[in-house]
Design a protein around this motif. Structure first.
Motif, PDB file in Angstrom:
ATOM      1  N   VAL A 199       0.872  -1.170   0.000  1.00 16.75           N
ATOM      2  CA  VAL A 199       0.000   0.000   0.000  1.00 16.75           C
ATOM      3  C   VAL A 199       0.909   1.219   0.000  1.00 16.75           C
ATOM      4  N   ASP A 200       0.652   2.150  -0.918  1.00 16.50           N
ATOM      5  CA  ASP A 200       1.504   3.336  -0.995  1.00 16.50           C
ATOM      6  C   ASP A 200       1.100   4.380   0.055  1.00 16.50           C
ATOM      7  N   ASP A 201       1.804   5.487   0.084  1.00 11.26           N
ATOM      8  CA  ASP A 201       1.566   6.522   1.086  1.00 11.26           C
ATOM      9  C   ASP A 201       0.177   7.139   0.988  1.00 11.26           C
ATOM     10  N   ASP A 202      -0.465   7.023  -0.173  1.00 12.59           N
ATOM     11  CA  ASP A 202      -1.819   7.549  -0.359  1.00 12.59           C
ATOM     12  C   ASP A 202      -2.894   6.508  -0.049  1.00 12.59           C
ATOM     13  N   GLY A 203      -2.480   5.308   0.399  1.00 12.43           N
ATOM     14  CA  GLY A 203      -3.441   4.261   0.734  1.00 12.43           C
ATOM     15  C   GLY A 203      -3.876   3.411  -0.441  1.00 12.43           C
ATOM     16  N   ASN A 204      -3.132   3.468  -1.555  1.00  7.75           N
ATOM     17  CA  ASN A 204      -3.473   2.676  -2.740  1.00  7.75           C
ATOM     18  C   ASN A 204      -2.834   1.296  -2.683  1.00  7.75           C
ATOM     19  N   LEU A 205      -3.643   0.269  -2.866  1.00  3.28           N
ATOM     20  CA  LEU A 205      -3.174  -1.112  -2.911  1.00  3.28           C
ATOM     21  C   LEU A 205      -2.593  -1.395  -4.298  1.00  3.28           C
ATOM     22  N   TRP A 206      -1.405  -2.004  -4.322  1.00  2.00           N
ATOM     23  CA  TRP A 206      -0.767  -2.295  -5.609  1.00  2.00           C
ATOM     24  C   TRP A 206       0.062  -3.566  -5.535  1.00  2.00           C
ATOM     25  N   PHE A 207       0.290  -4.142  -6.709  1.00  2.00           N
ATOM     26  CA  PHE A 207       1.197  -5.276  -6.854  1.00  2.00           C
ATOM     27  C   PHE A 207       1.843  -5.159  -8.224  1.00  2.00           C
ATOM     28  N   ASN A 208       2.844  -5.983  -8.451  1.00  2.00           N
ATOM     29  CA  ASN A 208       3.645  -5.885  -9.665  1.00  2.00           C
ATOM     30  C   ASN A 208       3.705  -7.259 -10.315  1.00  2.00           C
ATOM     31  N   THR A 209       3.733  -7.281 -11.635  1.00  2.00           N
ATOM     32  CA  THR A 209       3.824  -8.552 -12.347  1.00  2.00           C
ATOM     33  C   THR A 209       4.556  -8.349 -13.660  1.00  2.00           C
ATOM     34  N   ALA A 210       4.894  -9.444 -14.292  1.00  5.67           N
ATOM     35  CA  ALA A 210       5.538  -9.381 -15.602  1.00  5.67           C
ATOM     36  C   ALA A 210       4.471  -9.271 -16.688  1.00  5.67           C
ATOM     37  N   ILE A 211       4.749  -8.467 -17.676  1.00  8.84           N
ATOM     38  CA  ILE A 211       3.844  -8.336 -18.817  1.00  8.84           C
ATOM     39  C   ILE A 211       3.782  -9.675 -19.550  1.00  8.84           C
ATOM     40  N   GLY A 212       2.562 -10.082 -19.864  1.00 10.70           N
ATOM     41  CA  GLY A 212       2.333 -11.342 -20.561  1.00 10.70           C
ATOM     42  C   GLY A 212       1.803 -12.447 -19.677  1.00 10.70           C
ATOM     43  N   ARG A 213       1.924 -12.299 -18.363  1.00 12.29           N
ATOM     44  CA  ARG A 213       1.388 -13.318 -17.465  1.00 12.29           C
ATOM     45  C   ARG A 213      -0.138 -13.261 -17.474  1.00 12.29           C
ATOM     46  N   PHE A 214      -0.754 -14.350 -17.042  1.00 10.11           N
ATOM     47  CA  PHE A 214      -2.214 -14.462 -17.073  1.00 10.11           C
ATOM     48  C   PHE A 214      -2.888 -13.275 -16.406  1.00 10.11           C
TER      49      PHE A 214
ATOM     50  N   ILE B  57       9.179  -3.457  -8.325  1.00 11.57           N
ATOM     51  CA  ILE B  57       9.491  -4.854  -8.024  1.00 11.57           C
ATOM     52  C   ILE B  57      10.736  -4.937  -7.135  1.00 11.57           C
ATOM     53  N   ASP B  58      11.671  -4.012  -7.297  1.00 18.49           N
ATOM     54  CA  ASP B  58      12.829  -3.981  -6.401  1.00 18.49           C
ATOM     55  C   ASP B  58      12.404  -3.645  -4.972  1.00 18.49           C
ATOM     56  N   ALA B  59      11.458  -2.713  -4.823  1.00 17.26           N
ATOM     57  CA  ALA B  59      10.960  -2.361  -3.483  1.00 17.26           C
ATOM     58  C   ALA B  59      10.258  -3.554  -2.839  1.00 17.26           C
ATOM     59  N   LEU B  60       9.500  -4.304  -3.633  1.00 19.05           N
ATOM     60  CA  LEU B  60       8.844  -5.494  -3.093  1.00 19.05           C
ATOM     61  C   LEU B  60       9.872  -6.566  -2.729  1.00 19.05           C
ATOM     62  N   ALA B  61      10.923  -6.709  -3.530  1.00 10.12           N
ATOM     63  CA  ALA B  61      11.981  -7.674  -3.214  1.00 10.12           C
ATOM     64  C   ALA B  61      12.671  -7.292  -1.904  1.00 10.12           C
ATOM     65  N   LYS B  62      12.859  -6.004  -1.686  1.00  7.84           N
ATOM     66  CA  LYS B  62      13.456  -5.531  -0.427  1.00  7.84           C
ATOM     67  C   LYS B  62      12.551  -5.904   0.746  1.00  7.84           C
TER      68      LYS B  62
ATOM     69  N   ILE C 174       0.181  -2.847 -11.063  1.00 15.40           N
ATOM     70  CA  ILE C 174      -1.275  -2.778 -11.103  1.00 15.40           C
ATOM     71  C   ILE C 174      -1.744  -2.126  -9.808  1.00 15.40           C
ATOM     72  N   VAL C 175      -2.494  -1.031  -9.924  1.00 18.95           N
ATOM     73  CA  VAL C 175      -3.041  -0.331  -8.769  1.00 18.95           C
ATOM     74  C   VAL C 175      -4.534  -0.628  -8.724  1.00 18.95           C
ATOM     75  N   VAL C 176      -5.001  -1.092  -7.577  1.00 15.65           N
ATOM     76  CA  VAL C 176      -6.397  -1.493  -7.401  1.00 15.65           C
ATOM     77  C   VAL C 176      -7.195  -0.340  -6.805  1.00 15.65           C
ATOM     78  N   THR C 177      -8.317  -0.026  -7.416  1.00 17.78           N
ATOM     79  CA  THR C 177      -9.265   0.926  -6.846  1.00 17.78           C
ATOM     80  C   THR C 177     -10.310   0.110  -6.086  1.00 17.78           C
ATOM     81  N   PRO C 178     -10.289   0.146  -4.740  1.00 15.73           N
ATOM     82  CA  PRO C 178     -11.232  -0.653  -3.972  1.00 15.73           C
ATOM     83  C   PRO C 178     -12.655  -0.079  -4.058  1.00 15.73           C
ATOM     84  N   THR C 179     -13.630  -0.978  -4.199  1.00 17.98           N
ATOM     85  CA  THR C 179     -15.023  -0.553  -4.145  1.00 17.98           C
ATOM     86  C   THR C 179     -15.745  -1.203  -2.960  1.00 17.98           C
TER      87      THR C 179
END
Length: 134
Positions: free
Chosen positions: A41-56, A99-104, A124-129
């Motif tokens: 979650v970033d400083d603004d409260g946004n949930l996010w994750f990272n992935t490789a382009i092309g994955r499902f 992805i480097d920050a997540l690896a850390k 990918i940043v998720v907008t929660p509803t």
């Protein structure tokens, strides 16, 4: 689309911990697909994750697409948060640093060691509803 909601303080704490999150996306023919991911979650409260382009998950998570993400408190498996929402942002600028920050966070290393040659990343940043759990 439903109106965005904010994550509770406790939900943010769980997603900021080393808890593995699980991303659920509707796949081909509406069949659900889940994948464990590193999330934050970033400083603004946004949930996010990272992935490789092309994955499902990346192919099925374009702007506005529905997504659900859940995580369980690593210290209390009975405490969890589930976030339902949609893809609010897809960014490639800064995705390598993300992805480097997540690896850390998850591995204690400065650089993500599992990159493959030619791999490109997207955050990918998720907008929660809606949220359930904490």
């Amino acid at each position: 689309m439903s109106e965005p909601v904010s994550l509770s303080t406790r939900a943010q704490e769980i997603f900021r911990s080393k808890a593995f999150a699980h991303v659920a996306v509707p796949g081909s023919g509406g069949v659900p697909h889940t994948t464990p991911v590193w999330a934050d979650v970033d400083d603004d409260g946004n949930l996010w994750f990272n992935t490789a382009i092309g994955r499902f998950k990346e192919r099925h998570l374009q702007l506005g697409d529905p997504v659900a993400v859940s995580a369980t408190d690593p210290d209390n498996p009975y405490e969890y948060c589930q976030v339902r929402g949609h893809v609010g942002e897809r960014r490639t600028d800064g995705a390598e640093e993300d992805i480097d920050a997540l690896a850390k966070k998850y591995m204690g290393v400065d650089t993500y060691p599992l990159r493959t040659e030619g791999e490109r990343r997207v955050t990918i940043v998720v907008t929660p509803t809606s949220t359930t759990g904490v």
